[in-house]
Design an enzyme around this catalytic site. Sequence first.
Site, PDB file in Angstrom:
ATOM      1  N   ASP A  30       0.810  -1.206   0.026  1.00  0.00           N
ATOM      2  CA  ASP A  30      -0.115  -0.094  -0.132  1.00  0.00           C
ATOM      3  C   ASP A  30       1.088   1.396   0.043  1.00  0.00           C
ATOM      4  O   ASP A  30       2.031   1.094   0.500  1.00  0.00           O
ATOM      5  CB  ASP A  30      -0.870  -0.044   1.203  1.00  0.00           C
ATOM      6  CG  ASP A  30      -2.056   0.819   1.054  1.00  0.00           C
ATOM      7  OD1 ASP A  30      -3.092   0.280   0.946  1.00  0.00           O
ATOM      8  OD2 ASP A  30      -2.095   2.162   1.053  1.00  0.00           O
ATOM      9  N   LYS A  35      -1.237   2.108   7.258  1.00  0.00           N
ATOM     10  CA  LYS A  35      -1.981   0.937   7.012  1.00  0.00           C
ATOM     11  C   LYS A  35      -0.753  -0.312   7.012  1.00  0.00           C
ATOM     12  O   LYS A  35      -1.085  -1.332   7.766  1.00  0.00           O
ATOM     13  CB  LYS A  35      -2.536   0.617   5.604  1.00  0.00           C
ATOM     14  CG  LYS A  35      -4.048   1.555   5.744  1.00  0.00           C
ATOM     15  CD  LYS A  35      -4.863   1.336   4.292  1.00  0.00           C
ATOM     16  CE  LYS A  35      -5.977   2.188   4.674  1.00  0.00           C
ATOM     17  NZ  LYS A  35      -6.919   2.183   3.774  1.00  0.00           N
ATOM     18  N   CYS A 268     -51.753  -4.653 -19.704  1.00  0.00           N
ATOM     19  CA  CYS A 268     -51.710  -4.275 -18.248  1.00  0.00           C
ATOM     20  C   CYS A 268     -50.761  -3.567 -17.870  1.00  0.00           C
ATOM     21  O   CYS A 268     -50.844  -2.380 -16.996  1.00  0.00           O
ATOM     22  CB  CYS A 268     -51.494  -5.811 -17.676  1.00  0.00           C
ATOM     23  SG  CYS A 268     -53.227  -6.626 -17.739  1.00  0.00           S
ATOM     24  N   LYS A 324     -47.273 -10.059 -27.248  1.00  0.00           N
ATOM     25  CA  LYS A 324     -46.666 -11.013 -27.200  1.00  0.00           C
ATOM     26  C   LYS A 324     -47.515 -12.392 -27.895  1.00  0.00           C
ATOM     27  O   LYS A 324     -48.411 -12.354 -28.194  1.00  0.00           O
ATOM     28  CB  LYS A 324     -46.472 -11.523 -25.542  1.00  0.00           C
ATOM     29  CG  LYS A 324     -47.977 -11.943 -24.876  1.00  0.00           C
ATOM     30  CD  LYS A 324     -47.551 -12.167 -23.419  1.00  0.00           C
ATOM     31  CE  LYS A 324     -48.683 -12.628 -22.754  1.00  0.00           C
ATOM     32  NZ  LYS A 324     -48.501 -12.718 -21.148  1.00  0.00           N
ATOM     33  N   ARG A 331     -53.461  -4.048 -28.192  1.00  0.00           N
ATOM     34  CA  ARG A 331     -53.566  -2.899 -27.268  1.00  0.00           C
ATOM     35  C   ARG A 331     -52.053  -2.670 -26.727  1.00  0.00           C
ATOM     36  O   ARG A 331     -51.558  -3.349 -26.093  1.00  0.00           O
ATOM     37  CB  ARG A 331     -54.422  -3.078 -26.138  1.00  0.00           C
ATOM     38  CG  ARG A 331     -55.919  -2.681 -26.672  1.00  0.00           C
ATOM     39  CD  ARG A 331     -56.624  -2.977 -25.794  1.00  0.00           C
ATOM     40  NE  ARG A 331     -57.165  -4.353 -25.510  1.00  0.00           N
ATOM     41  CZ  ARG A 331     -57.464  -4.952 -24.112  1.00  0.00           C
ATOM     42  NH1 ARG A 331     -58.146  -3.950 -23.304  1.00  0.00           N
ATOM     43  NH2 ARG A 331     -57.337  -6.016 -23.671  1.00  0.00           N
TER      44      ARG A 331
HETATM   45  N1  NAD Z   1     -15.645  -1.836   0.158  1.00  0.00           N
HETATM   46  C1  NAD Z   1     -16.291  -2.750  -0.541  1.00  0.00           C
HETATM   47  O1  NAD Z   1     -17.306  -3.221   0.019  1.00  0.00           O
HETATM   48  C2  NAD Z   1     -16.039  -3.054  -1.905  1.00  0.00           C
HETATM   49  C3  NAD Z   1     -16.624  -4.377  -2.324  1.00  0.00           C
HETATM   50  C4  NAD Z   1     -16.404  -4.850  -3.796  1.00  0.00           C
HETATM   51  C5  NAD Z   1     -15.622  -4.112  -4.326  1.00  0.00           C
HETATM   52  N2  NAD Z   1     -14.976  -3.129  -4.130  1.00  0.00           N
HETATM   53  C6  NAD Z   1     -14.033  -2.051  -4.944  1.00  0.00           C
HETATM   54  O2  NAD Z   1     -12.603  -2.669  -4.802  1.00  0.00           O
HETATM   55  C7  NAD Z   1     -11.915  -1.447  -4.814  1.00  0.00           C
HETATM   56  C8  NAD Z   1     -11.195  -1.434  -3.297  1.00  0.00           C
HETATM   57  O3  NAD Z   1     -12.343  -0.896  -2.496  1.00  0.00           O
HETATM   58  P1  NAD Z   1     -11.748  -0.621  -0.874  1.00  0.00           P
HETATM   59  O4  NAD Z   1     -13.098  -0.161  -0.148  1.00  0.00           O
HETATM   60  O5  NAD Z   1     -11.092  -1.692  -0.286  1.00  0.00           O
HETATM   61  O6  NAD Z   1     -11.064   0.634  -1.226  1.00  0.00           O
HETATM   62  P2  NAD Z   1     -10.261   1.591  -0.115  1.00  0.00           P
HETATM   63  O7  NAD Z   1     -10.191   2.807  -0.555  1.00  0.00           O
HETATM   64  O8  NAD Z   1     -10.719   0.973   1.298  1.00  0.00           O
HETATM   65  O9  NAD Z   1      -8.751   0.913  -0.205  1.00  0.00           O
HETATM   66  C9  NAD Z   1      -8.052   1.222  -1.242  1.00  0.00           C
HETATM   67  C10 NAD Z   1      -6.698   1.112  -0.959  1.00  0.00           C
HETATM   68  O10 NAD Z   1      -5.631   1.260  -1.945  1.00  0.00           O
HETATM   69  C11 NAD Z   1      -4.511   2.032  -1.604  1.00  0.00           C
HETATM   70  N3  NAD Z   1      -3.734   2.474  -2.594  1.00  0.00           N
HETATM   71  C12 NAD Z   1      -3.778   3.362  -3.477  1.00  0.00           C
HETATM   72  N4  NAD Z   1      -2.934   3.619  -4.370  1.00  0.00           N
HETATM   73  C13 NAD Z   1      -2.120   2.771  -4.269  1.00  0.00           C
HETATM   74  C14 NAD Z   1      -1.042   2.154  -5.047  1.00  0.00           C
HETATM   75  N5  NAD Z   1      -0.361   2.857  -6.046  1.00  0.00           N
HETATM   76  N6  NAD Z   1      -0.434   1.095  -4.690  1.00  0.00           N
HETATM   77  C15 NAD Z   1      -1.130   0.283  -3.420  1.00  0.00           C
HETATM   78  N7  NAD Z   1      -2.128   0.716  -2.895  1.00  0.00           N
HETATM   79  C16 NAD Z   1      -2.580   1.784  -3.341  1.00  0.00           C
HETATM   80  C17 NAD Z   1      -4.990   3.159  -0.641  1.00  0.00           C
HETATM   81  O11 NAD Z   1      -3.970   3.755   0.116  1.00  0.00           O
HETATM   82  C18 NAD Z   1      -5.966   2.257   0.222  1.00  0.00           C
HETATM   83  O12 NAD Z   1      -5.481   1.883   0.998  1.00  0.00           O
HETATM   84  C19 NAD Z   1     -12.710  -0.401  -5.488  1.00  0.00           C
HETATM   85  O13 NAD Z   1     -12.620  -0.358  -6.880  1.00  0.00           O
HETATM   86  C20 NAD Z   1     -14.226  -0.804  -4.788  1.00  0.00           C
HETATM   87  O14 NAD Z   1     -14.877  -0.135  -5.874  1.00  0.00           O
HETATM   88  C21 NAD Z   1     -15.306  -2.481  -2.805  1.00  0.00           C
END
Ligand code: NAD
Length: 438
Positions: A30, A35, A268, A324, A331
């Site tokens: 990350d 984190k 309908c 259908k 109608r």
């Molecule tokens: N939160 C959910 O419930 C959920 C469910 C399904 C899908 N998603 C999808 O999954 C993806 C992640 O969601 P999330 O809620 O975990 O996001 P989040 O914002 O909680 O976490 C994203 C993480 O990515 C890190 N990050 C950013 N740039 C980075 C890089 N270059 N290298 C490494 N880490 C980097 C950020 O620091 C952050 O910790 C999104 O696309 C979201 O739409 C989320």
Amino acid sequence: MNISIFGLGYVGAVSLACLARDGHRVIGVDVDDAKLDLIAAGKTPVVEEGMVQLMTDVIASGRVSVTRSVRDAVMLTDLSLICVGTPSAPNGSQDQSAMLALAKDLGTAIRDKKGTHVFAFRSTLVPGTVEDVLRPIIETGSGKKDGLDFHICFQPEFLREGSSIKDYDKPPYTIVGANADAPIALLRQLFGHLPCKLHATSIRGAEMVKYCCNNFHALKITFANETARLCEALSVDPFEVMNLVCQDTQLNISRAYLKPGFAFGGSCLPKDLRATLHLAKTRDVELPMLGSILPSNRQHIDHAIAKVLASGHRKIGMIGLSFKSGTDDLRESPLVLLAEHFVGKGLTLLVYDPEVQLSNLLGANRRYIERHVPHLGQLIRDDLESVIAESELLVVGLGDARVLAALKEHLRPDHTVLDLVNLPLGKDLPGRYEGLCW
Ligand SMILES: NC(=O)c1ccc[n+]([C@@H]2O[C@H](COP(=O)([O-])OP(=O)(O)OC[C@H]3O[C@@H](n4cnc5c(N)ncnc54)[C@H](O)[C@@H]3O)[C@@H](O)[C@H]2O)c1
């Protein structure tokens, strides 16, 4: 398996913990040091039921490590799960800046790697991103080729915050969008033990499924809430109503009405929707979602009209006219609206519908067709073969076995077929064949 996870938010952190719990060696990456420090200390970076204990256990197991180095993580693993955030930009588009920056680093990181590597994108991404945007970035950065030196694939994530560990262990299904067998096999090795089906599909299809699922969930919630607002105004118990709606697993909570096709119509659905909206208006209840259904349905009819007009053909044959198959009810049939439009545009139109006998039409049904297609008697034929023979473009709105057999027998190479009912026609037919949206 040796796995690197990029992005340690809700999705990445939970995946890291669960994969390590299941015996894999996992490296978390990350850009947020806080984190990384939390995970290294056996603490969870996200609040999720069960995560505190799980993180303590997996760090103690020695199978988890963290780093800021993309290169180290890629070099030491066979598979990368990419879970960085893809939030909304101010204009509503998807902000892919984190993903784009990471893709560049991933490309550079595999430049000197011996052996293949699989990148599984798990972040939600608008369809086309993996193949059209991320693949070229990784190929340029690495000087390597997707499908040869590395593989890209997309595996949508279905966990929900608040129950993410449970959802990880029991997803509705696993979907892998890929262009090769190798990434599918690898992800099957990783997730194949879960109690659900694994579906392999195209990368774009997998990207789209994630949006479609979320949009469907939003639609369901809004449907229940709009129903509840109207119920409140009418002093009806919304829980009783929605509970009974959900008890119908034949037509309501089922696959019924969820296959793409032509617009709805008939005596309908349109009238009952209009009555619902009118009733709501009299009670000052706003129902924007229900109110947008009829305009959207009209849009679908207009889409068919536009396709026919764009074809340049002037001799149109319509197979099916009633709303259908198996009825002569005209109608509010969307096919009647098509016919009306074609006549209005001066196209030559022939119509075949075995159920529609002009002399038998009575009452409201007869009045409806006389208003919309006044000279139907001159257009309607009782033999399908002559409609096919005399038309350049066939609009198929009726899909029974007889229609299918006649098309197979009589279509010519110069025919165009616009299929509104998903006929199993096959690709080896003479002529040009297309569906309404495919
Ligand atoms: N939160 C959910 O419930 C959920 C469910 C399904 C899908 N998603 C999808 O999954 C993806 C992640 O969601 P999330 O809620 O975990 O996001 P989040 O914002 O909680 O976490 C994203 C993480 O990515 C890190 N990050 C950013 N740039 C980075 C890089 N270059 N290298 C490494 N880490 C980097 C950020 O620091 C952050 O910790 C999104 O696309 C979201 O739409 C989320």
